[in-house]
Design a protein around this motif. Sequence first.
Motif, PDB file in Angstrom:
ATOM      1  N   LEU A 179       4.478   3.352  82.470  1.00 49.07           N
ATOM      2  CA  LEU A 179       3.944   2.978  81.155  1.00 49.07           C
ATOM      3  C   LEU A 179       2.461   2.612  81.292  1.00 49.07           C
ATOM      4  CD1 LEU A 179       5.690   0.364  78.839  1.00 49.07           C
ATOM      5  CD2 LEU A 179       3.271   0.242  79.241  1.00 49.07           C
ATOM      6  N   GLY A 216       2.761 -11.201  68.277  1.00 46.36           N
ATOM      7  CA  GLY A 216       3.994 -10.947  69.021  1.00 46.36           C
ATOM      8  C   GLY A 216       4.851  -9.914  68.340  1.00 46.36           C
ATOM      9  N   PHE A 266      -2.847   3.085  80.236  1.00 46.23           N
ATOM     10  CA  PHE A 266      -4.126   2.475  80.539  1.00 46.23           C
ATOM     11  C   PHE A 266      -4.891   3.152  81.664  1.00 46.23           C
ATOM     12  CE2 PHE A 266      -1.524  -0.606  78.363  1.00 46.23           C
ATOM     13  CZ  PHE A 266      -2.375  -0.941  77.321  1.00 46.23           C
ATOM     14  N   PHE A 308      -1.648   6.703  74.326  1.00 44.12           N
ATOM     15  CA  PHE A 308      -0.939   5.568  73.737  1.00 44.12           C
ATOM     16  C   PHE A 308       0.402   5.949  73.127  1.00 44.12           C
ATOM     17  CE2 PHE A 308      -4.753   2.520  73.012  1.00 44.12           C
ATOM     18  CZ  PHE A 308      -4.806   2.333  74.374  1.00 44.12           C
ATOM     19  N   SER A 334       3.840   4.328  74.465  1.00 42.84           N
ATOM     20  CA  SER A 334       4.685   3.549  73.562  1.00 42.84           C
ATOM     21  C   SER A 334       6.125   4.046  73.600  1.00 42.84           C
ATOM     22  CB  SER A 334       4.156   3.627  72.129  1.00 42.84           C
ATOM     23  OG  SER A 334       2.898   3.025  72.059  1.00 42.84           O
ATOM     24  N   ALA A 379       7.692   2.550  76.458  1.00 42.85           N
ATOM     25  CA  ALA A 379       8.018   1.142  76.208  1.00 42.85           C
ATOM     26  C   ALA A 379       9.340   1.014  75.467  1.00 42.85           C
ATOM     27  CB  ALA A 379       6.893   0.484  75.409  1.00 42.85           C
ATOM     28  N   PRO A 389       2.970  -6.314  66.920  1.00 48.80           N
ATOM     29  CA  PRO A 389       2.752  -5.260  67.923  1.00 48.80           C
ATOM     30  C   PRO A 389       4.045  -4.631  68.400  1.00 48.80           C
ATOM     31  CG  PRO A 389       1.503  -7.209  68.476  1.00 48.80           C
ATOM     32  CD  PRO A 389       2.375  -7.586  67.329  1.00 48.80           C
ATOM     33  N   LEU A 390       5.068  -5.484  68.509  1.00 47.53           N
ATOM     34  CA  LEU A 390       6.354  -4.990  68.987  1.00 47.53           C
ATOM     35  C   LEU A 390       6.895  -3.916  68.051  1.00 47.53           C
ATOM     36  CD1 LEU A 390       7.644  -6.139  71.474  1.00 47.53           C
ATOM     37  CD2 LEU A 390       9.151  -7.468  70.018  1.00 47.53           C
ATOM     38  N   THR A 423       4.841  -0.689  67.918  1.00 48.69           N
ATOM     39  CA  THR A 423       5.054   0.214  69.052  1.00 48.69           C
ATOM     40  C   THR A 423       5.908   1.409  68.645  1.00 48.69           C
ATOM     41  OG1 THR A 423       4.976  -1.682  70.513  1.00 48.69           O
ATOM     42  CG2 THR A 423       5.857   0.332  71.440  1.00 48.69           C
ATOM     43  N   GLU A 451       5.679  -7.862  76.297  1.00 48.09           N
ATOM     44  CA  GLU A 451       4.731  -6.868  76.798  1.00 48.09           C
ATOM     45  C   GLU A 451       5.099  -5.461  76.355  1.00 48.09           C
ATOM     46  OE1 GLU A 451       6.754  -8.633  79.122  1.00 48.09           O
ATOM     47  OE2 GLU A 451       6.340  -7.700  81.073  1.00 48.09           O
ATOM     48  N   LEU A 452       6.267  -5.306  75.731  1.00 49.73           N
ATOM     49  CA  LEU A 452       6.571  -3.987  75.203  1.00 49.73           C
ATOM     50  C   LEU A 452       5.661  -3.659  74.036  1.00 49.73           C
ATOM     51  CD1 LEU A 452      10.417  -3.948  75.547  1.00 49.73           C
ATOM     52  CD2 LEU A 452       8.682  -2.921  76.995  1.00 49.73           C
ATOM     53  N   GLY A 453       5.050  -4.669  73.460  1.00 45.57           N
ATOM     54  CA  GLY A 453       4.105  -4.399  72.383  1.00 45.57           C
ATOM     55  C   GLY A 453       2.680  -4.295  72.861  1.00 45.57           C
ATOM     56  N   VAL A 454       2.540  -4.030  74.143  1.00 48.19           N
ATOM     57  CA  VAL A 454       1.223  -4.127  74.755  1.00 48.19           C
ATOM     58  C   VAL A 454       0.220  -3.099  74.213  1.00 48.19           C
ATOM     59  CG1 VAL A 454       1.723  -2.681  76.750  1.00 48.19           C
ATOM     60  CG2 VAL A 454       0.126  -4.543  76.978  1.00 48.19           C
ATOM     61  N   ILE A 455       0.708  -1.928  73.837  1.00 49.90           N
ATOM     62  CA  ILE A 455      -0.209  -0.891  73.338  1.00 49.90           C
ATOM     63  C   ILE A 455      -0.807  -1.286  71.977  1.00 49.90           C
ATOM     64  CG2 ILE A 455      -0.354   1.517  72.574  1.00 49.90           C
ATOM     65  CD1 ILE A 455       0.064   1.741  75.403  1.00 49.90           C
TER      66      ILE A 455
END
Lengths: 420, 306, 295
Positions: free
Chosen positions: B265, B34, B270, B275, B279, B282, B37-38, B41, C140-144
């Motif tokens: 996004l 969680g 995708f 990427f 990002s 995002a 990754p956040l 980004t 989901e902002l960390g989805v990449i």
Amino acid sequence: MRSKTMALVCAALVTGTMLAGCGGESGAGGKTKLTIGLFGNFGYTELLKEYASTHPDIEIQDRTASYSDHHKNLAAHLATNNGAADIEAVDSGYIAQFKDTPDKFVDLNTKGGDQLRERWLPWKWEASLGKEGQQIGYGTDVGGLAICYRRDLLEAAGLPSDRAQVAALWPTWQEFMAAGKRFQASAPAGVKWFDGGPTVLNAIVGQAPVGYYDRSDNLTVGANPDLKQGWDLVVDGVRADLSAKLLYSTPVWNTGFKQGQFATVTCPAWQMAKIKDQAPETAGKWDVTSVPGGGGNWGGSYLTIPKQGKNVDKAVELATWLTAPEQQAKVFTSSGLLPSTPKLYEDPAIVNYRNPFFNDAPVGQLFTDAAKNLKPQYQGPKAGDVQTAIGNAMQRVEQGKQNGEDAWNQFVGDVQKLTS
Amino acid sequence: MTALDRTARRHRWDTRFAPYAYVAPYFLIFGVFGLFPLLYTIWVSLQQRSLLDADGASFIGLDNYQVLFADPYFWNAMGNTLSLWLLTTIPQILFALWIAQLLNRKVRTRTLFRMGVILPNVTSVAAVTIIFAQLFGRDFGLINWGLDLFGAGHIDWQAGTASSHVAIATMVVWRWTGYHALIFLASMQAIPPSMYEAATLDGARNWQQFWRITVPLLRPQIIFSTIIATTGNMRLLAEPLLFNPGTAAATGGSDRQFQTVALYLYEQGFSNWDFGYSSAIAIVLAIATILVAGLGYLVTKRIQTD
Amino acid sequence: MTAVLDPPAPAPPAGARGRARRLAGRVAGPWVYAGLIAVLAGSAFPVYWSLVVSSQTPDAIDSVPPVLVPGGHLFENIARVFDTTDFALALTNSIVVSGTITFSVVLFSTLAGFAFAKLRFRGRNVLLLVIIATQAIPTELGVIPLYMMMSEFGWAGQIHAVIVPGLVTAFGVFFMRQYFERAIPDELLEAGRMDGCGTLRLFWHVALPAARPAAAVLGLFTFMQAWNDFFWPLVVLVPENPTVQTALNTLASGYTTDYTLVLTAATLATVPVLAIFLLFGRQIVGGIMSGAVKG
């Protein structure tokens, strides 16, 4: 509160699912499991059964996704070296993109492919060659063009419905549109001349000597007069209200076949399989005749073997078998996909084949003629994406959001962005 | 060492460290899947990075952001997102207040009605969007049939900017209104009737009471609902994606007329596999969401008793 | 993946609820009923419509006036869905994903919630604050990066990629913590400690039995949310190995033949959550009204 029962139910649910999760994915009885990733209808259902019955050690699983999802995912699988099927189909619109990374695929020339090259049309063979001559895929079908039309609807509008007479209506696309105007003047309510601008436009583009790219992979879009003329012609047709305004490969388009919302549709050979799938109840109402402008190609595919597969040799064997002349011939008679094997164009079994679904149209004769007339067109790296963009542009015109000029200019800009 | 000693020691160890063991699974999993990754980004957004060329990643500073702020598709998507935010959030709150008001009467088959309003909320967004897309169909949609009946003619819902926004907003409002209504209802029930009795004596009508007593007292819930709705509605993705399926679904219509920022996004990340750029989108979306939620907070905070 | 905030107003305490109900509101008149029935009809209609289309032949789509009652072709259409796509795989995947996530979220939330509510340890308040804060962040902002990780692990395209990030939720921990605060008196735990119970035994014999109602509500919502999750599975899974929701996306994206098929699949995808809803609707309504649940 029924908390106890709830807890029980939840517990039951959870244990049940844990058990369900334990099933593994091993092939039964020591068989080699081959997966084959397809999009649309390749006509392989029967062939795969046949192959499995003659190869008891092989178990084949085919998986089918939509056109764009399939290619998008394949790109990701190749990049991450994970998740690709043993055999992956690639459409001609994307083959140039994938042949840019030949090291991701098995070079079929090292697996005896160089011995087989005579099987295919020369241009089909060349279109999937990597920079250093690696062959990344065996050709399946080619998208020789024709027009499928609804006899009943043409008759209802007072037009001839006989193949030769219909073909005489439209030697050129200009005359195709002119015939459309005649049709539209007395067409049954709710029926349009063609399904949608993008479909027609793809055929016209497919006939041009140069498509979206020249042979050095430069985009021609802004400067190619053939594209612009085709565009303007279709825009005129749309403005004359000849279009049912349905974008191909969407649910509404599929419904359009069923509901008879249009009288003609561009018919690359593979389209016949689609029509039959989508509207089986219209059997006998359809017929096939030659396309305006003569020749041309839209679509057609390849079978590639990603290197990441675990059973590369067995996959090569299967792909070789599937694309062999005998199998291509079977696919043609079962599903209408036009072989990429020139030898078959002289084969009486093919040439004399008539398709009962399409009012016994002599599709063998028609499509082998189309294949012989076919002027191969070079496909550049992002041809598939450009095709999507021009489809969007035509839709903007159909939806009345833009006039032809604005939509075209925006398309040219979009494409530049796409490839920058 | 006596047995008692051992027990005492074990006890000490137990009270000191056991709690960490209990909370550890959460922090471990959340930390890895969680939080990391956040934060990562941000780093990716400063890179030129494509899935298809993973080895070619390079640090490019704020270039992605510079391109993004000059990107007309991005601003188009942002405009659509804000438009959809307005078209979903406001009706959602107003309808919810109205429904809560209805439910706050002495009603027979109370549970049935409450379950009825919450039903849309438990259905899957993918299924519902597909159902609505069919209802809003141009040629064979039920809604156009109804409009025809009243002589209003067909609307090509997917084609227009306004019409497509209305259609998508309908799906969102349908799905979420009941949820907010129940939140409001819970608080309405806690309002002492004496407040209404006093107002009735003062001659205030029903609707006056509603706006002067009920709504102001519900202020915390309205703020809560506004913020919840904002964070959800600023990142609509499934609805615009499935509203117009086909090869070009991720563009949100032929002219990107209903492409949201979240969908952009998705398209960049995708479908184009870019990427770094994705990002950056995002991050900007996150900031925009916070700003808009803050705006919603400021507006709803002004609700007060007069 | 949905954001969750700390709900500002918890439900009126259980004792007050009876009083509130007695006093609340005036008796409903016909207009109120008319309004409520309209709302009910509007809520149910799309789901009903989906069922109607799924039980018709494809030709029914353009009949004028439209068909508004179910026909007799439901099972035939269901069979077609299973023929056209690997819907059985999608259902299995969805059940495994949602089941595992539900089990794990309930378990870990109960553990952590108990610790936060009833045990003392250094850093407790800070950690709790972290949990509350992270509820508001849309993950989901960390989805990449998450996708990059899954590719790195070789999980992309497989259902663990969907399961693992869902194994815990901040909301679940917070929810259980709030519940334990109220539900278990400190004295009870003290008494247990006096008798020499370790924390684990306290958890097992005191906290867990007491947690059942809350855990059940949390489980219900977690299951439905996991079942309906769309964005992350869409990104990380492939059409060949879908959940129900991504299978719907594939079906709707044009390679299938007709709307009947697509809507039959949509109906099928809704049936499990609908069943849970019909069985436990009262608890779901209660959960939302206690300010407990998700947004």
